[in-house]
Design an enzyme around this catalytic site. Structure first.
Site, short mmCIF file in Angstrom:
data_model
loop_
_atom_site.label_atom_id
_atom_site.label_comp_id
_atom_site.label_asym_id
_atom_site.label_seq_id
_atom_site.Cartn_x
_atom_site.Cartn_y
_atom_site.Cartn_z
N THR A 1 8.90 -2.15 -12.05
CA THR A 1 7.63 -1.71 -12.64
C THR A 1 7.81 -1.32 -14.10
O THR A 1 8.87 -0.83 -14.49
CB THR A 1 7.15 -0.49 -11.82
OG1 THR A 1 6.74 -0.95 -10.55
CG2 THR A 1 6.01 0.25 -12.48
N ARG B 1 -1.29 -4.20 0.23
CA ARG B 1 -0.55 -2.93 0.02
C ARG B 1 -0.70 -2.48 -1.45
O ARG B 1 -0.57 -3.27 -2.37
CB ARG B 1 0.92 -3.14 0.37
CG ARG B 1 1.80 -1.90 0.16
CD ARG B 1 2.45 -1.89 -1.21
NE ARG B 1 3.31 -0.73 -1.41
CZ ARG B 1 3.83 -0.40 -2.60
NH1 ARG B 1 3.56 -1.11 -3.67
NH2 ARG B 1 4.62 0.66 -2.71
N GLY C 1 9.31 3.59 -8.68
CA GLY C 1 10.06 3.95 -7.48
C GLY C 1 9.26 3.65 -6.23
O GLY C 1 8.31 2.87 -6.27
N THR C 2 9.64 4.28 -5.16
CA THR C 2 9.00 4.05 -3.86
C THR C 2 7.59 4.61 -3.89
O THR C 2 7.38 5.82 -3.68
CB THR C 2 9.80 4.78 -2.77
OG1 THR C 2 11.18 4.78 -3.13
CG2 THR C 2 9.64 4.14 -1.44
N GLY C 3 6.62 3.74 -4.12
CA GLY C 3 5.25 4.19 -4.37
C GLY C 3 4.69 5.11 -3.31
O GLY C 3 4.00 6.08 -3.62
N1 ASP Z 1 6.17 2.14 -7.78
C1 ASP Z 1 5.95 0.73 -7.53
C2 ASP Z 1 5.18 0.56 -6.25
O1 ASP Z 1 5.48 1.26 -5.29
C3 ASP Z 1 7.22 -0.05 -7.42
C4 ASP Z 1 8.14 0.04 -8.59
O2 ASP Z 1 8.20 1.09 -9.26
O3 ASP Z 1 8.81 -0.96 -8.89
O4 ASP Z 1 4.35 -0.33 -6.18
#
Ligand code: ASP
Length: 319
Positions: A188, A216, A240-242
């Site tokens: 991201t 999603r 990160g882990t959204g």
């Molecule tokens: N935060 C983003 C998401 O969960 C993923 C990422 O940061 O690459 O969609």
């Protein structure tokens, strides 16, 4: 309304190209470093010319979307059906004006569409075909979904499908996020800036997770989670882990800790990241506070980032 006079010493900038766990032997990543350096340098010039923080973050994220190395725009990761579903958000700190889009695959620049939502519609958040229809009505450039698809992302999707996992964009270890594949990571992109008047803004753009279920949506387009700006406290952009960043209400949590508890930006962002970990996630954020202090915390092994501090120099780091 900001009545401050222009002062170049107020300029600050930070950009990111995602966080994750680099594969052993991945090397120093010169291409990624060069891209971050170039994009931070051109955005700094804009700010020096007097651009608003909002224009600066849109510019930086647009360039990051056009760079196939990162998980946004061209080179965004693909969903289970092999399609890009792109999310983006932008916010101005002076009045919290904001715009966001989710699940778009035909709008050439998701961050530009998000800004159009903010400035040219009475709403703040659009998704899917309706978001694309708005972009069409406003005359924004459209592309076929294939415009965003790169060979590397097709290979990555195939690997994720074979393993039956959903992956974040630069990772090597699937132990901490359920169903996240070994070569996953968070590519991201995002930007935060403080302009010559002291105004703050934030923008984030992503393809989300490789092999994700269609529909999603992560934290990126959720204002107050993955993207947030308020001139009284902080501008920040997450990666990160959204799902865990949403549970932690990341952006608003940092704002609340700074505003109501008097915490500084380093402590507030670190605390919010601890919350993310509590909810089983990992990643990082870039943040600039109202006084120009920068915090770039992450709890993954790496976060691709560049920043411009009070000394005006562009600095780049991955580890
Ligand atoms: N935060 C983003 C998401 O969960 C993923 C990422 O940061 O690459 O969609």
């Amino acid at each position: 309304m900001n009545t401050a006079s222009a002062d170049f010493s107020r300029i600050r900038l930070a950009i990111h190209g995602g966080a994750g766990d680099l594969a052993p032997g991945a090397g120093p990543q010169p291409e990624h470093r060069a891209a971050l350096q170039r994009i931070a340098a051109t955005t700094k010039v804009l700010l020096m010319e007097g651009a608003s923080a909002l224009d600066a973050v849109e510019h930086a994220v647009l360039l990051l979307e056009e760079c196939p190395l990162f998980n946004a725009g061209i080179g965004g990761v693909l969903n289970r059906d092999g399609l890009p579903e792109l999310d983006a958000a932008i916010q101005r700190g002076s009045d919290r004006a904001c715009g966001a889009v989710a699940g778009v695959m035909r709008s050439q620049s998701p961050v530009r569409l998000a800004r159009a939502v903010m400035e040219r519609s009475p709403h703040v958040f659009f998704s899917g075909p309706g978001a694309e229809q708005l972009g069409r009505e406003l005359g924004l450039p459209e592309v076929e979904p294939a415009y965003f698809v790169t060979h590397e992302r097709l290979v990555q999707l195939e690997a994720a499908r074979r393993k039956g996992v959903i992956t974040l964009d630069h990772d090597t270890d699937d132990s901490r996020v359920q169903q996240v594949a070994p070569d996953a990571a968070f590519g991201t992109v995002g930007a935060v800036a403080r302009d010559v008047f002291g105004g703050l803004a934030a923008a984030t753009s992503t393809g989300g997770l490789t092999n994700k279920h269609p529909g999603r949506i992560g934290d990126t387009p959720i204002v107050g989670a993955g993207t947030f700006a308020d001139d009284r406290s902080v501008a920040l952009s997450c990666t990160g882990t959204g799902e865990s960043f949403i549970k932690a209400c990341f952006g608003h949590e940092v704002h609340a800790r700074m505003s109501y508890c008097g915490w500084d930006v380093a402590k507030a962002t670190q605390n919010a990241l601890d919350e993310v970990m509590h909810y089983g996630g990992r990643g990082g954020c870039i943040a600039i506070d109202h006084a120009g202090r920068i915090a770039l915390p992450f709890n993954s092994y790496v976060m691709y980032r560049a920043w411009v501090d009070g000394d005006g120099l562009v600095q780049v780091a991955i580890e």
